[in-house]
Design a protein around this motif. Structure first.
Motif, short mmCIF file in Angstrom:
data_model
loop_
_atom_site.label_atom_id
_atom_site.label_comp_id
_atom_site.label_asym_id
_atom_site.label_seq_id
_atom_site.Cartn_x
_atom_site.Cartn_y
_atom_site.Cartn_z
N LEU A 143 0.84 -1.20 0.00
CA LEU A 143 0.00 0.00 0.00
C LEU A 143 0.87 1.24 0.00
O LEU A 143 1.64 1.48 0.93
CB LEU A 143 -0.93 0.01 1.22
N SER A 144 0.74 2.01 -1.08
CA SER A 144 1.46 3.28 -1.19
C SER A 144 0.47 4.42 -0.94
O SER A 144 -0.43 4.29 -0.11
CB SER A 144 2.12 3.38 -2.57
N SER A 145 0.62 5.51 -1.67
CA SER A 145 -0.22 6.69 -1.41
C SER A 145 -0.25 7.59 -2.63
O SER A 145 0.74 7.68 -3.38
CB SER A 145 0.33 7.47 -0.21
N GLY A 146 -1.36 8.28 -2.80
CA GLY A 146 -1.43 9.30 -3.83
C GLY A 146 -0.43 10.42 -3.60
O GLY A 146 -0.10 11.17 -4.53
N LEU A 147 0.09 10.51 -2.38
CA LEU A 147 1.04 11.58 -2.04
C LEU A 147 2.43 11.35 -2.62
O LEU A 147 3.31 12.19 -2.44
CB LEU A 147 1.12 11.74 -0.52
N THR A 148 2.65 10.26 -3.30
CA THR A 148 3.91 10.11 -4.04
C THR A 148 3.84 10.85 -5.38
O THR A 148 4.87 11.09 -6.00
CB THR A 148 4.25 8.63 -4.30
N THR A 182 3.82 -12.05 -8.38
CA THR A 182 3.65 -10.67 -8.83
C THR A 182 3.66 -9.74 -7.62
O THR A 182 3.22 -10.10 -6.53
CB THR A 182 2.33 -10.48 -9.60
N VAL A 183 4.18 -8.52 -7.85
CA VAL A 183 4.25 -7.53 -6.79
C VAL A 183 3.81 -6.19 -7.38
O VAL A 183 4.39 -5.72 -8.37
CB VAL A 183 5.66 -7.39 -6.20
N ASN A 184 2.80 -5.59 -6.78
CA ASN A 184 2.29 -4.30 -7.24
C ASN A 184 2.06 -3.37 -6.06
O ASN A 184 1.87 -3.82 -4.93
CB ASN A 184 0.97 -4.48 -8.00
N ALA A 185 2.10 -2.08 -6.34
CA ALA A 185 1.79 -1.06 -5.33
C ALA A 185 0.45 -0.43 -5.67
O ALA A 185 0.22 -0.01 -6.80
CB ALA A 185 2.88 0.00 -5.30
N VAL A 186 -0.42 -0.36 -4.68
CA VAL A 186 -1.70 0.34 -4.83
C VAL A 186 -1.61 1.65 -4.06
O VAL A 186 -1.25 1.65 -2.88
CB VAL A 186 -2.87 -0.53 -4.31
N ALA A 187 -1.92 2.74 -4.74
CA ALA A 187 -1.79 4.08 -4.16
C ALA A 187 -3.17 4.72 -4.03
O ALA A 187 -3.66 5.33 -4.98
CB ALA A 187 -0.87 4.94 -5.02
N PRO A 188 -3.82 4.59 -2.88
CA PRO A 188 -5.12 5.25 -2.70
C PRO A 188 -4.97 6.76 -2.66
O PRO A 188 -3.94 7.30 -2.24
CB PRO A 188 -5.61 4.71 -1.36
N GLY A 189 -6.03 7.43 -3.08
CA GLY A 189 -6.12 8.87 -2.84
C GLY A 189 -6.62 9.12 -1.43
O GLY A 189 -6.48 8.28 -0.55
#
Length: 253
Positions: A143-148, A182-189
């Motif tokens: 879990l990433s972030s829209g702030l990137t 598989t590896v993915n990052a999801v970036a919520p707003g």
């Protein structure tokens, strides 16, 4: 629907986005083991909510910022898997984390260390410790972030370490490729949860500001994120790998 018998580990799964992920997976027939930090009653209530759906969810205490506790956690996690009739698991969702709001010139070393320890170092080493138990062909979501992408003053340290997590995601995808993981990052707003003290959910002015800068005209809710992550983990998305996927309703476009 997923194949029967699949199991996910979701960190920070007793509340907010993590809770929604566990529920969304349960609706797809997937059992979960989820971590919580200190809210025992909330975690137990979460497990009961999954049981009402007809699936199983096992709460396990873990402070993701305490790397020296990971070996003991993995041992308990192995026992929990056995309780579900499994020796290995299918999906890892690194969701647990903390927020931070302070200007660059005012952020203390202790603040930066805390964000690093929980939001990056914990993800790095917990994933490393769990890899022997993750099935070949499994899936990891960080879990990433829209702030990137969206620069909001006062969010620099938080955004920078989430950006580091996105780079780590691509390296994990490359190095775990031979195992077909598989590896993915999801970036919520901006999402209306209790994260950051519930500021998006409970502050009407901030909520309106978020809505005004979002193409779909509102702030996000957990139901916008959990089902998306459950879908990403499914076989329908087996060819999606090493990606940063922003789920923000079109913020700041």
């Amino acid at each position: 629907m997923e194949q029967p018998g699949r199991i996910a580990l979701v960190t920070g799964g007793s509340r907010g986005l993590g809770r929604n992920v566990v529920l969304s997976l349960a609706r797809r027939g997937i059992d979960s083991i989820f971590t919580y930090n200190s809210a025992v009653a909330q975690a137990d209530a979460m497990a009961r909510a999954v049981e009402e759906i007809g699936r199983r969810a096992i709460p396990m205490q873990l402070d993701v910022g305490q790397v020296d506790a990971f070996d003991a956690f993995v041992s308990r996690f192995t026992e929990a898997l056995a309780g579900l009739g499994a020796a290995r698991f299918d999906y890892l969702v690194n969701n647990a984390g903390i927020s931070h709001h302070n200007a660059l010139e005012k952020t203390t070393e202790a603040e930066l260390d805390a964000i690093y320890r929980i939001n990056f170092k914990g993800v790095f080493f917990l994933t490393q410790k769990l890899l022997p138990l993750l099935k070949d062909g499994g899936r990891i979501v960080n879990l990433s972030s829209g702030l990137t992408r969206i620069v909001v003053p006062g969010s620099g340290p938080y955004g920078a370490l989430k950006a580091a997590l996105e780079v780590l995601t691509r390296y994990q995808a490359k190095e775990l490729g031979p195992r077909r993981i598989t590896v993915n990052a999801v970036a919520p707003g901006a999402i209306q949860t209790d994260f950051s003290g519930g500021m998006v959910r409970d502050n009407p002015e901030l909520n309106r500001q978020v809505a005004d800068m979002t193409a779909l005209g509102r702030a996000g809710v957990p139901d916008d994120i959990g089902p998306m992550i459950a879908s990403l983990l499914s076989d329908d998305n087996r060819w999606v790998n090493a990606q940063r996927i922003e789920v923000s309703g079109g913020m700041a476009i």
